[in-house]
Design an enzyme around this catalytic site. Structure first.
Site, PDB file in Angstrom:
ATOM      1  N   SER A  10       0.802  -1.227   0.000  1.00 58.41           N
ATOM      2  CA  SER A  10       0.000   0.000   0.000  1.00 58.41           C
ATOM      3  C   SER A  10       0.833   1.274   0.000  1.00 58.41           C
ATOM      4  CB  SER A  10      -0.947   0.018   1.207  1.00 58.41           C
ATOM      5  OG  SER A  10      -0.217   0.011   2.420  1.00 58.41           O
ATOM      6  N   GLY A  11       2.134   1.168   0.213  1.00 61.48           N
ATOM      7  CA  GLY A  11       2.993   2.345   0.208  1.00 61.48           C
ATOM      8  C   GLY A  11       3.410   2.748  -1.194  1.00 61.48           C
ATOM      9  N   PHE A  12       4.224   3.787  -1.285  1.00 58.63           N
ATOM     10  CA  PHE A  12       4.677   4.261  -2.596  1.00 58.63           C
ATOM     11  C   PHE A  12       5.481   3.193  -3.332  1.00 58.63           C
ATOM     12  CE2 PHE A  12       4.666   8.856  -0.845  1.00 58.63           C
ATOM     13  CZ  PHE A  12       3.350   9.029  -1.241  1.00 58.63           C
ATOM     14  N   THR A  13       6.407   2.545  -2.624  1.00 58.07           N
ATOM     15  CA  THR A  13       7.219   1.513  -3.261  1.00 58.07           C
ATOM     16  C   THR A  13       6.368   0.323  -3.667  1.00 58.07           C
ATOM     17  OG1 THR A  13       9.207   2.189  -2.047  1.00 58.07           O
ATOM     18  CG2 THR A  13       9.175  -0.038  -2.938  1.00 58.07           C
ATOM     19  N   SER A  34      -1.740  -5.629   2.828  1.00 57.62           N
ATOM     20  CA  SER A  34      -1.798  -4.384   3.588  1.00 57.62           C
ATOM     21  C   SER A  34      -2.688  -4.613   4.798  1.00 57.62           C
ATOM     22  CB  SER A  34      -2.357  -3.232   2.746  1.00 57.62           C
ATOM     23  OG  SER A  34      -2.597  -2.098   3.559  1.00 57.62           O
ATOM     24  N   ARG A  35      -2.139  -4.425   5.971  1.00 55.77           N
ATOM     25  CA  ARG A  35      -2.951  -4.570   7.182  1.00 55.77           C
ATOM     26  C   ARG A  35      -4.007  -3.464   7.252  1.00 55.77           C
ATOM     27  NH1 ARG A  35       0.928  -5.432  10.151  1.00 55.77           N
ATOM     28  NH2 ARG A  35       0.694  -7.674  10.364  1.00 55.77           N
ATOM     29  N   LYS A  36      -3.628  -2.255   6.901  1.00 57.21           N
ATOM     30  CA  LYS A  36      -4.522  -1.103   6.999  1.00 57.21           C
ATOM     31  C   LYS A  36      -5.672  -1.176   5.998  1.00 57.21           C
ATOM     32  CE  LYS A  36      -4.378   3.970   6.880  1.00 57.21           C
ATOM     33  NZ  LYS A  36      -3.467   5.148   6.721  1.00 57.21           N
ATOM     34  N   CYS A 151      17.917   3.992  -1.944  1.00 58.90           N
ATOM     35  CA  CYS A 151      17.739   4.900  -3.086  1.00 58.90           C
ATOM     36  C   CYS A 151      18.919   5.862  -3.250  1.00 58.90           C
ATOM     37  CB  CYS A 151      16.418   5.647  -2.958  1.00 58.90           C
ATOM     38  SG  CYS A 151      16.175   6.514  -1.393  1.00 58.90           S
ATOM     39  N   ASN A 318      13.661   7.996  -7.541  1.00 57.18           N
ATOM     40  CA  ASN A 318      13.878   7.249  -6.294  1.00 57.18           C
ATOM     41  C   ASN A 318      12.928   6.075  -6.122  1.00 57.18           C
ATOM     42  OD1 ASN A 318      12.084   9.672  -5.866  1.00 57.18           O
ATOM     43  ND2 ASN A 318      11.668   8.610  -3.944  1.00 57.18           N
TER      44      ASN A 318
END
Length: 351
Positions: A10-13, A34-36, A151, A318
């Protein structure tokens, strides 16, 4: 066809891994955790993926990950180490985008990542391949545990690698790095809010930044001797991108032809590295603006005879070359796919 699970999607990466792997002809993404956002459609968190997948996030569990042949761990530092032993023991190939298996010295994690004790799995640490394809290509073939580089470390190492390899580094290089707001991750902090981040050029961790450990490890390996680096990063008012400038004070000045020879010797066959040193055009040195959305690395250099200094430059995205793209490039080599599969993105311009 490789079945892939992305843990921490769920993050950017994680979003970039999904974007790239959904276009990969040899991959089926079977799991995104994703837990959230458990139970939610992936595209509701990553709206750019709408229409490209109907995948839903699932709870991050070992059992979910073991449904795949390959697991990409896009977890915070200190979390991947809880997953890797069982995944590796189960025969799954692991590509870890955290720092948990990058440093070869188990004791280094106490100094650089403030772990209370040395790395608890030194045997796995020894087996992990540092996943910078241009410098570890042979080791990556068939690898089952790959530590994807950091990065800013990626940009710094690649711009200085030819100088280390061909004996030009005698004094510690000085590296100035600038990184966009996405480097702070999707959660961020108060200083990443728009009102704080806009117009900013702000140093952070100006000494003893943890990426120094990777940079020194890799440059020392290339040079065949200990190399120390002075490194200071800055947060700047862009979303994506890293730009690094390296200052190398030399005992004997190389010629411009020497530097072209060294950079071409190391990177001449690379699908993703461009040497940007032009006498004409609107971009005569590397520029973050012209790598965004791609896995490219633009490298450049200049000579300062008055100061006996070689100035080096690197520009990367990045989130792609600094994270997800490099992970997929390493995956391609490890699994026998064409190195650029899923990564044939021309940078977007203007932007």
């Amino acid at each position: 066809m490789k079945r892939v699970c992305i843990v921490g999607a769920s993050g950017f990466t994680g979003g970039e891994l999904l974007r790239i792997l959904l276009q990969h002809s040899g991959v089926e993404v079977v799991c995104a955790t994703s837990r959230k956002f458990k139970g939610e459609y992936v595209y509701r968190v990553h709206p750019n993926l709408r229409g490209f997948t109907q995948l839903k996030f699932v709870e991050p569990t070992i059992d979910a990950a073991l449904k795949a042949d390959v697991v990409f761990l896009a977890l915070p530092h200190g979390e991947s180490v809880k997953w890797v032993p069982q995944l590796y023991e189960s025969g799954v190939a692991v590509f870890d985008l955290s720092a948990d298996f990058r440093l070869k010295d188990p004791n280094a994690y106490v100094e650089w990542y403030k772990w209370p004790q040395p790395h608890p799995y030194p045997d796995l640490l020894a087996k992990a391949v540092y996943g910078q394809p241009e410098l570890h290509r042979e080791e990556l073939v068939g690898a089952r545990l790959v530590a994807v580089p950091g990065c800013m470390a990626t940009a710094s190492i690649l711009m200085l690698a030819p100088l280390a390899k061909f004996g030009l580094i005698s004094a510690p290089p000085v590296v100035d790095a600038k990184i966009g707001s996405s480097g702070a991750g999707a959660e961020g902090s108060v200083v990443d809010l728009h009102s704080f981040r806009t117009y900013v050029v702000r140093p952070y961790e100006p000494v003893h930044h943890r990426h120094i450990a990777e940079i020194e490890q890799e440059l020392s390996r290339l040079a065949g001797k200990e190399v120390k680096v002075a490194f200071t990063p800055h947060a700047v008012d862009i979303v994506r991108g890293i730009f690094t400038t390296g200052h190398v004070f030399v005992e004997k000045m190389p010629t411009e032809a020497d530097l072209w020879k060294y950079y071409r010797a190391l990177f001449g066959d690379s699908k993703f590295i461009r040497i940007v040193k032009d006498r004409l055009g609107i971009s005569r040195y590397p520029n973050v603006k012209y790598v965004l959305g791609s896995n490219l690395v633009d490298l450049g250099f200049e000579l300062d005879a008055r100061m006996k200094r070689v100035v080096t430059f690197a520009a990367i995205d990045n989130l792609v070359r600094g994270a997800a793209g490099q992970a997929v490039q390493a995956f391609n080599i490890a699994m026998g796919f064409p190195e650029d599969e899923g990564l044939r993105h021309i940078p977007v311009a203007p932007i």
